[in-house]
Write a protein that holds these residues in place. Structure first.
Motif, mmCIF file in Angstrom:
data_model
loop_
_atom_site.group_PDB
_atom_site.id
_atom_site.type_symbol
_atom_site.label_atom_id
_atom_site.label_comp_id
_atom_site.label_asym_id
_atom_site.label_seq_id
_atom_site.Cartn_x
_atom_site.Cartn_y
_atom_site.Cartn_z
ATOM 1 N N LEU A 198 0.824 -1.212 0.000
ATOM 2 C CA LEU A 198 0.000 0.000 0.000
ATOM 3 C C LEU A 198 0.857 1.260 0.000
ATOM 4 O O LEU A 198 0.604 2.205 -0.758
ATOM 5 N N VAL A 199 1.895 1.286 0.848
ATOM 6 C CA VAL A 199 2.776 2.459 0.917
ATOM 7 C C VAL A 199 3.532 2.625 -0.394
ATOM 8 O O VAL A 199 3.663 3.735 -0.928
ATOM 9 N N HIS A 200 4.042 1.526 -0.914
ATOM 10 C CA HIS A 200 4.801 1.570 -2.167
ATOM 11 C C HIS A 200 3.954 2.105 -3.312
ATOM 12 O O HIS A 200 4.387 3.005 -4.063
ATOM 13 N N HIS A 201 2.742 1.587 -3.483
ATOM 14 C CA HIS A 201 1.889 2.049 -4.576
ATOM 15 C C HIS A 201 1.418 3.486 -4.355
ATOM 16 O O HIS A 201 1.235 4.238 -5.328
ATOM 17 N N ALA A 202 1.221 3.880 -3.107
ATOM 18 C CA ALA A 202 0.828 5.258 -2.824
ATOM 19 C C ALA A 202 1.938 6.224 -3.230
ATOM 20 O O ALA A 202 1.682 7.256 -3.872
ATOM 21 N N LEU A 203 3.170 5.912 -2.877
ATOM 22 C CA LEU A 203 4.295 6.778 -3.227
ATOM 23 C C LEU A 203 4.541 6.783 -4.732
ATOM 24 O O LEU A 203 4.888 7.822 -5.313
ATOM 25 N N PHE A 204 4.363 5.641 -5.362
ATOM 26 C CA PHE A 204 4.522 5.541 -6.813
ATOM 27 C C PHE A 204 3.494 6.414 -7.526
ATOM 28 O O PHE A 204 3.828 7.193 -8.432
ATOM 29 N N GLY A 205 2.242 6.331 -7.125
ATOM 30 C CA GLY A 205 1.197 7.148 -7.727
ATOM 31 C C GLY A 205 1.425 8.627 -7.501
ATOM 32 O O GLY A 205 1.202 9.452 -8.395
ATOM 33 N N LEU A 206 1.888 8.977 -6.301
ATOM 34 C CA LEU A 206 2.160 10.384 -5.995
ATOM 35 C C LEU A 206 3.280 10.919 -6.878
ATOM 36 O O LEU A 206 3.186 12.031 -7.413
#
Length: 350
Positions: free
Chosen positions: A234-242
């Protein structure tokens, strides 16, 4: 995806005129750019960059394995998101034929980087992106300004109801938080697009997307407990999207939007007036994947990324000679302008 939509090519007709011109305003600029060799491929540059990115990816995966089942592994989510963004930029450039003029090789690079490494369907992205490049900021033709979670005109805003209406009222302040969901949304959109692809292409795209999910889940569940694995994902995909959202957000939001019922714009006017450049040095170029030269990229979609900076003085001088506005601002100011536009769109609902 149909082959015709695989890459975005340069305009080839000198008859593509800007409004009110007596000849092609773009043709002299195209000749100047070609004369300096700026449309020639930089295969060696891309080969080195791709290799470095893959080494960085391998190093991060190795570090995850070595750290193992500990919350300290969560710290690797940020650099992994950054490397994934570099991977997305490679896929983007492959889709534009910036890396090579061989369509088959370009698609192979795109499939490897987008579908397998990121779990993002390159066919979906290219189809959407080609339509955007053809008519940037055109409310009826550019999918990037169509009605979605966000809206881009007050006419679109007036049609919102219920939760969507509340979202539009507050879309400026919610924009960056919503980008945290973009990494997962890209995967979902890619799977949804599969049914629009020809059967043969669909099978390959689907196999690579599923392989990505399997490899990603296997890595996390092998290294970490299920709870830590879910948090990391979740953290990884959130940072990637940001990160991706921060690279694409400054480019067109708040810029001119062609009148769907007005006169047809020529290529130069259509691409320059709807795009915004972001000033900066090497770090800005790296962080934004060269997309900070949005005007040059839209005028010459197949121009290799390292040549965009070199083309900028030619494009800027040409626009000045024609009296055509050339939008360029700092990174923070570009975000302010984009958010201000989104805030104004939602104003009638407040």
């Amino acid at each position: 995806m149909p082959q015709a939509a695989t890459t975005v090519a340069e305009p080839t007709r000198d008859s593509d005129r800007s409004a009110g011109s007596t000849g092609s305003d773009f043709a002299p600029l195209l000749r100047a750019v070609k004369g300096q060799g700026l449309l020639e491929r930089r295969t060696g540059w891309y080969t080195a960059g791709i290799a470095a990115n893959l080494v960085a990816l391998g190093a991060l995966l190795t570090a995850m394995v070595l750290l193992g089942n500990t919350w300290w592994t969560l710290l690797l989510a940020l650099p992994l998101a950054v490397v994934w963004s570099r991977t997305a930029f490679v896929g983007h450039d492959a889709g534009h034929a910036q890396i090579t003029g061989d369509r088959r090789v370009s698609r192979t690079i795109g499939l490897f980087h987008a579908n397998l490494l990121l779990g993002m369907n390159e066919a979906w992205w290219n189809d959407k992106h080609v339509r955007h490049h053809a008519n940037p900021n055109h409310i009826d033709k550019d999918p990037d300004v169509g009605v979605g979670a966000l809206v881009w005109t007050q006419k679109q805003a007036a049609q919102r109801e219920g939760f969507a209406r509340w979202l539009t009222r507050n879309q400026a302040r919610l924009f960056f938080p919503m980008l945290l969901l973009e990494g997962i949304a890209l995967k979902i959109s890619g799977f949804q697009y599969l049914r629009q692809q020809p059967v043969r292409e669909r099978a390959l795209s689907a196999a690579l997307l599923v392989a990505h999910l399997g490899l990603y889940a296997t890595l996390l569940l092998t290294v970490m407990s299920p709870g830590k694995a879910v948090v990391f994902a979740l953290v990884h995909h959130a940072l990637f999207g940001l990160h991706l959202g921060m690279a694409f957000a400054p480019n067109h939001k708040g810029m001119e939007m062609p009148d769907p019922d007005g006169d047809r714009w020529g290529h130069l006017q259509r691409q320059v007036l709807t795009s915004r450049n972001v000033r900066g040095a090497v770090l800005t170029d790296w962080f934004l994947g060269g997309l900070n030269y949005q005007i040059e990229h839209h005028l010459f979609p197949s121009m290799p990324r390292p040549h965009l900076r070199l083309a900028q003085p030619l494009v800027k001088a040409h626009c000045e000679a024609l009296g055509m506005p050339y939008a360029e601002t700092g990174l923070i100011e570009s975000y302010r302008q984009a958010l201000e536009h989104m805030h104004e769109v939602g104003a009638p609902l407040r």
